[in-house]
Design a protein around this motif. Structure first.
Motif, PDB file in Angstrom:
ATOM      1  N   THR A 120       0.840  -1.191   0.000  1.00  0.00           N
ATOM      2  CA  THR A 120       0.000   0.000   0.000  1.00  0.00           C
ATOM      3  C   THR A 120       0.874   1.238   0.000  1.00  0.00           C
ATOM      4  O   THR A 120       2.015   1.213   0.473  1.00  0.00           O
ATOM      5  N   ASP A 122      -0.675   4.086   1.178  1.00  0.00           N
ATOM      6  CA  ASP A 122      -1.394   4.879   2.166  1.00  0.00           C
ATOM      7  C   ASP A 122      -0.714   4.728   3.522  1.00  0.00           C
ATOM      8  O   ASP A 122      -0.553   3.614   4.027  1.00  0.00           O
ATOM      9  N   ASN A 163      -5.702  -2.165  -2.788  1.00  0.00           N
ATOM     10  CA  ASN A 163      -6.048  -1.112  -3.735  1.00  0.00           C
ATOM     11  C   ASN A 163      -4.934  -1.071  -4.783  1.00  0.00           C
ATOM     12  O   ASN A 163      -3.885  -0.467  -4.553  1.00  0.00           O
ATOM     13  N   SER A 166      -3.325   2.655  -7.124  1.00  0.00           N
ATOM     14  CA  SER A 166      -2.273   3.567  -6.670  1.00  0.00           C
ATOM     15  C   SER A 166      -0.891   2.930  -6.812  1.00  0.00           C
ATOM     16  O   SER A 166       0.087   3.617  -7.130  1.00  0.00           O
ATOM     17  N   TYR A 170       2.154   4.407  -9.090  1.00  0.00           N
ATOM     18  CA  TYR A 170       3.485   4.642  -8.503  1.00  0.00           C
ATOM     19  C   TYR A 170       4.559   3.924  -9.314  1.00  0.00           C
ATOM     20  O   TYR A 170       5.614   4.506  -9.632  1.00  0.00           O
TER      21      TYR A 170
END
Length: 354
Positions: A120, A122, A163, A166, A170
């Motif tokens: 992730t 986040d 997810n 993203s 990246y």
């Protein structure tokens, strides 16, 4: 060497520690304890096993953990493996937290490439998933590896809560190949098994356009793209997917990076499996599903005295090589993840080697 099913075993994954500086929920929650350094193979013992493996046809070595960079002197271990004739590539899988600190020494020691685990982008989710607030260190480590000229790939586990968008953006920004790995029902991972990689790829097509498997012709070294040129090997069969491992790579019409899928559950690749695993405690493991294998530490520490004497060292090497040959030949035909009741492996992934 060939196993009983005719597969050529060329790849040895070596766990050098069962310790980790993260506490990912699907791998190593806080209640998991390490086995203690006296039970872990020494570097000298690992080098002996690699030498024996090379004599049997092992050419590719991957260093894993736990988290390999928490073990002091990791670069020295790699340097020693690099000095063994016959080892063609040495790579590492890391969580990246300590990568900025060690990128230069790893490059100097002869490491050929890195897979960085990143589930992730986040910060809050990372802290919740990994039990630590180290996302910045991971991202800094990726940059450090790139600056040192170390080829980097990102591994993301296809867990229930993933997810992927993203992560793809990246990877596209950083020009780094990205691979999605289906969650395997081993240890704590049983609670986080998510959708199949086929379902995930269909989801990504909605966002990034039609996908097409990247192929190249055998007996050619074709530069498919700058980002994956280091993965292209000369093979001796008909048209094959890129890479020497189980990942199947796709090119999406709106992306310039390759996206790989390692589909252990829904895309069973056992018939072409070319690897065995060595746990940090020295157990040569033949398949993730089963506890079949052999304890090489027992052979290495089985009372042999005066290790510096050539005749005894030769006898030990022969015993080790014979044990590895006999074990590898008996490698199971396939895993049984689709039938978890048939699994005999009860250890957490961190004890096996990621």
């Amino acid at each position: 060497m060939l196993d009983q099913y005719g597969r050529n075993i060329t790849y040895l994954r070596i766990s050098i520690t069962d310790r980790c500086n993260l506490r990912c929920k699907y791998c190593m929650p806080d209640e998991v304890t390490d086995v203690g350094m006296k039970n872990i193979l020494t570097f000298e013992e690992i080098w002996e096993i690699v030498k024996a493996g090379v004599s049997l046809g092992i050419t590719h070595v991957r260093i894993t953990g736990g988290e390999p960079l928490v073990r002091k002197g990791c670069a020295d271990l790699i340097r020693g493996i690099r000095a063994i004739p016959g080892v063609e590539t040495i790579t590492m899988t890391t969580n990246g937290v300590l990568l900025r600190t060690y990128a230069a020494s790893l490059k100097e020691a002869g490491l050929d490439g890195l897979n960085v685990s990143l589930d992730t982008l986040d910060f809050e989710e990372f802290a919740s998933l990994a039990g630590r607030q180290n996302l910045k260190e991971v991202l800094d480590g990726i940059q450090a590896a790139k600056e040192m000229g170390l080829p980097v790939k990102i591994n993301a586990v296809n867990r229930k809560e993933l997810n992927p968008i993203s992560l793809v953006l990246y990877a596209q920004q950083e020009k780094i190949p990205l691979r999605f790995i289906e969650m395997m029902p081993v240890g704590y991972g049983k609670q986080y098994v998510g959708r199949s990689n086929d379902e995930l790829r269909a989801c990504l097509e909605d966002e990034f356009g039609k996908s097409e498997m990247i192929m190249y012709q055998a007996n050619q070294k074709k530069q498919v793209s700058e980002q994956i040129s280091h993965m292209v090997q000369t093979l001796h069969t008909k048209e094959v997917p890129i890479g020497s491992g189980p990942a199947v790579y796709y090119k999406f019409s709106k992306l310039t990076i390759p996206v790989g899928f390692i589909s252990a559950i829904h895309g069973k690749f056992c018939e072409s499996c070319n690897r065995v695993r060595l746990t940090a405690q020295g157990y040569l493991k033949l398949c993730l599903c089963y506890d079949k294998g052999i304890d090489l530490r027992q052979i290495l520490r089985g009372g042999e005295a005066l290790q510096n004497e050539k005749d005894i060292q030769k006898a030990l090497n022969e015993k080790l090589t014979t044990a590895m040959r006999d074990a590898i030949y008996k490698k199971p035909a396939a895993h049984c993840f689709e039938h978890p009741e048939e699994m005999t492996e009860i250890n957490e992934m961190v004890k096996i080697g990621g």
